[in-house]
Design an enzyme around this catalytic site. Structure first.
Site, short mmCIF file in Angstrom:
data_model
loop_
_atom_site.label_atom_id
_atom_site.label_comp_id
_atom_site.label_asym_id
_atom_site.label_seq_id
_atom_site.Cartn_x
_atom_site.Cartn_y
_atom_site.Cartn_z
N ALA A 124 68.16 53.93 13.86
CA ALA A 124 68.47 53.57 12.47
C ALA A 124 67.88 52.17 12.25
CB ALA A 124 69.98 53.58 12.25
N ALA A 126 65.65 50.44 9.73
CA ALA A 126 65.28 49.55 8.62
C ALA A 126 66.38 48.53 8.33
CB ALA A 126 65.02 50.38 7.36
N PRO A 127 66.01 47.31 7.93
CA PRO A 127 64.66 46.82 7.63
C PRO A 127 63.88 46.35 8.85
CG PRO A 127 66.25 45.13 7.11
CD PRO A 127 67.04 46.32 7.56
N GLY A 128 64.45 46.43 10.04
CA GLY A 128 63.62 46.16 11.21
C GLY A 128 63.92 44.89 11.98
N SER A 129 65.06 44.26 11.72
CA SER A 129 65.33 43.01 12.46
C SER A 129 65.39 43.31 13.96
CB SER A 129 66.61 42.33 11.99
OG SER A 129 67.74 43.13 12.28
N GLU A 148 63.96 55.86 10.46
CA GLU A 148 64.79 55.47 9.30
C GLU A 148 64.88 56.67 8.36
OE1 GLU A 148 66.78 52.92 8.31
OE2 GLU A 148 67.04 54.13 6.51
N ASP A 193 71.89 51.29 15.88
CA ASP A 193 72.54 50.26 15.06
C ASP A 193 72.96 51.00 13.80
OD1 ASP A 193 73.25 47.61 14.33
OD2 ASP A 193 71.43 47.44 13.14
N CYS A 246 78.14 46.70 12.15
CA CYS A 246 78.70 45.45 11.63
C CYS A 246 80.02 45.76 10.93
CB CYS A 246 77.71 44.71 10.74
SG CYS A 246 77.02 45.70 9.42
N1 SAM Z 1 68.83 48.20 12.63
C1 SAM Z 1 68.54 47.67 11.32
C2 SAM Z 1 68.13 46.22 11.45
O1 SAM Z 1 68.51 45.57 12.42
O2 SAM Z 1 67.36 45.74 10.60
C3 SAM Z 1 69.72 47.82 10.40
C4 SAM Z 1 70.18 49.24 10.32
S1 SAM Z 1 71.42 49.53 9.12
C5 SAM Z 1 72.82 48.93 9.87
C6 SAM Z 1 71.60 51.23 9.23
C7 SAM Z 1 70.38 52.01 8.75
O3 SAM Z 1 70.63 53.39 9.00
C8 SAM Z 1 70.11 51.90 7.26
O4 SAM Z 1 68.81 51.50 7.06
C9 SAM Z 1 70.32 53.31 6.73
O5 SAM Z 1 69.44 53.65 5.68
C10 SAM Z 1 70.03 54.14 7.97
N2 SAM Z 1 70.65 55.48 7.99
C11 SAM Z 1 71.67 55.98 7.25
N3 SAM Z 1 71.94 57.24 7.60
C12 SAM Z 1 71.08 57.55 8.59
C13 SAM Z 1 70.85 58.72 9.36
N4 SAM Z 1 71.57 59.82 9.19
N5 SAM Z 1 69.84 58.70 10.27
C14 SAM Z 1 69.10 57.59 10.47
N6 SAM Z 1 69.27 56.46 9.77
C15 SAM Z 1 70.24 56.43 8.85
#
Ligand code: SAM
Length: 472
Positions: A124, A126-129, A148, A193, A246
């Site tokens: 998971a 985006a945005p890629g940190s 993503e 994440d 988080c």
């Molecule tokens: N790891 C990212 C970072 O450090 O920049 C932040 C990730 S954020 C907490 C969770 C991400 O999971 C979101 O971008 C969301 O769109 C995506 N997401 C939501 N449902 C998902 C799914 N079923 N499969 C994969 N990604 C999913």
């Protein structure tokens, strides 16, 4: 934070908080502004070179104890907007909250005895940190799959990978619950994440609780359980999984981890994170997970759990992969002519025939061993584009220059700012040079220009021109 925390949240959390922590301290911490923190991108610049550069611009650095590349920063000039600095646009640093640096650190055990992995999945992304942090910990080597689900967030993921000079990545665009079926027992390490309620982000985002409800937590927990099972299945036996959120509540954290342990009894073991860094013990749970309450380290809230896969799973539904792969490897002759061209402008020492693929009129650099995966699943982006082939000319891309370019002329900070704004540069042309020139800043190629008398004409692609860049 001006909006009060919902009473239902406070009641739930008060019942779950460890006895030695107080709900009043949590509320007080949530009302304090967050400390500004960044991570230096070692794919572009070393920590010490970045500190030297920015100290001279009035930045004061305090190391983050759990991430060698992470720093809390105080900036003397209150007008500075870090995201508008040339160093930010050039990917030398990522604005990242300190606790959010922990999941990749836990994955690699980066502070103690850093592990190495050849193939990693960030489920998971985006945005890629964290994808960019993982790529830096891999030193851009091996193969990193960034997935993503959200179409709108894929764009930000891609632009951050490009900005930070990441080239070892394949991007997939699926619900992450399918990877365990398509790529079972494949990866050395997986980061999940997970999408979550975001309770821990309230110090940064006053709207963090806008859509908060117990019903939403119940819904998101179902998604997290599907994702953690998929993430685990995608691991090789002996592989490492990090699960992070988080969120602060038990259901999205310990509850989801317990689901993993219950689903794969005897096949999974939790790894104790109490020694991940000095003072990690202050946040460790009885199971060995890190539950970072905002008041412990004066940060955002975060949760990190680490697991090892003990034996292979055989749970895949074996879905059929039908998509036609649109790329073909280069022939020997094409490879030789491509390398001859690339070597005139790039350090091509890490580019091998297995890395080069063509599609239509383009040549791409694929991460090592991509072919192991491209016949099992569809990816929306593979590595980076190196060449556009026109009828009479092969044009090396800006991304290729930024990743592999050997520059000929170093720009000053104000010159590079003008360059990023798309402007031509007035530079004394001592040696009466003519034609294309590769430009650099702080040891890295930043793009192409063209000498015309005492001027360098700007050849930055128009799509990357940024009017807002400022060198304070
Ligand atoms: N790891 C990212 C970072 O450090 O920049 C932040 C990730 S954020 C907490 C969770 C991400 O999971 C979101 O971008 C969301 O769109 C995506 N997401 C939501 N449902 C998902 C799914 N079923 N499969 C994969 N990604 C999913």
């Amino acid at each position: 934070m001006n909006t009060p925390l919902p009473q239902q949240f406070l009641d739930t959390i008060a019942a779950q908080m460890p006895a030695h922590l107080s709900i009043t301290d949590l509320i007080n911490a949530c009302n304090e502004p967050l400390r500004f923190s960044i991570r230096v991108n070692t794919l572009k610049i070393t920590e010490s070179a970045f500190i030297d550069l920015m100290t001279s611009k009035g930045w004061r650095f305090e190391p983050i104890p759990w991430c060698e590349q992470g720093f809390w920063v105080n900036i003397d000039n209150p007008e500075t907007i870090p995201g508008k600095l040339p160093e930010h646009l050039l990917g030398m640093f990522y604005i990242q909250e300190a606790s959010s640096m922990l999941p990749p650190v836990a994955l690699f055990n980066a502070i103690n005895s850093k592990e190495t992995f050849n193939q990693i999945l960030d489920l998971a992304a985006a945005p890629g940190s964290k994808t960019t942090q993982i790529a830096a910990l891999m030193d851009n080597k091996g193969l990193l799959v960034a997935n993503e689900y959200s179409s709108s967030r894929i764009k930000a993921l891609h632009s951050n990978l490009a900005r930070l000079g990441v080239n070892n990545t394949l991007i997939s665009h699926f619900d992450g619950s399918v990877h365990g079926d398509y790529l079972e027992n494949q990866f050395d390490a997986v980061l999940l994440d997970a999408p979550c309620s975001g309770e821990g982000t309230v110090r940064k985002d006053p709207d963090a609780f806008k859509n908060w409800s117990l019903e939403h937590i119940e819904e998101i927990t179902k998604v997290q359980k599907g994702l953690i099972v998929s993430a685990f299945k995608a691991l090789k036996p002996g592989g490492t999984l990090v699960y992070s959120t988080c969120a602060l509540n038990f259901d999205e954290n310990q509850g989801v981890c317990q689901h993993l342990l219950d689903t794969f009894p005897g096949q999974v073991a939790a790894v104790d994170l109490k020694d991940l860094f000095i003072n990690a013990g202050e946040a460790v749970t009885a199971e060995g997970y890190l539950h970072i309450w905002p008041q412990i380290y004066n940060s955002e809230g975060f949760f990190i759990a680490k697991f090892t896969k003990l034996v292979a799973t055989s749970d895949s539904t074996n879905p059929t992969f039908r998509s036609k792969f649109p790329f073909t490897p280069l022939s020997k002759k094409e490879f030789a002519s491509t390398m001859a061209l690339l070597q005139t402008k790039l350090d091509a020492s890490s580019i091998h025939s297995e890395n080069l693929f063509k599609k239509d009129q383009e040549v791409w650099y694929f991460p090592d061993n991509s072919e192991q995966l491209t016949n099992q699943m569809r990816f929306v982006r593979h590595g980076i584009k190196l060449l556009d082939i026109k009828p009479k000319q092969q044009i090396i891309t800006h991304e290729a220059y930024c990743n592999f370019g050997i520059y000929q002329h170093e720009l000053s900070r104000s010159e590079v700012t003008e360059y990023l704004k798309g402007r031509d540069l007035a530079i004394e042309n001592e040696h009466q040079l003519k034609g294309e020139v590769l430009l650099g800043y702080q040891g890295r190629c930043v793009g192409l220009g063209k000498w015309v008398n005492n001027k360098v004409k700007n050849k930055l692609p128009r799509s990357l021109v940024n009017d807002h860049v400022e060198c304070y």
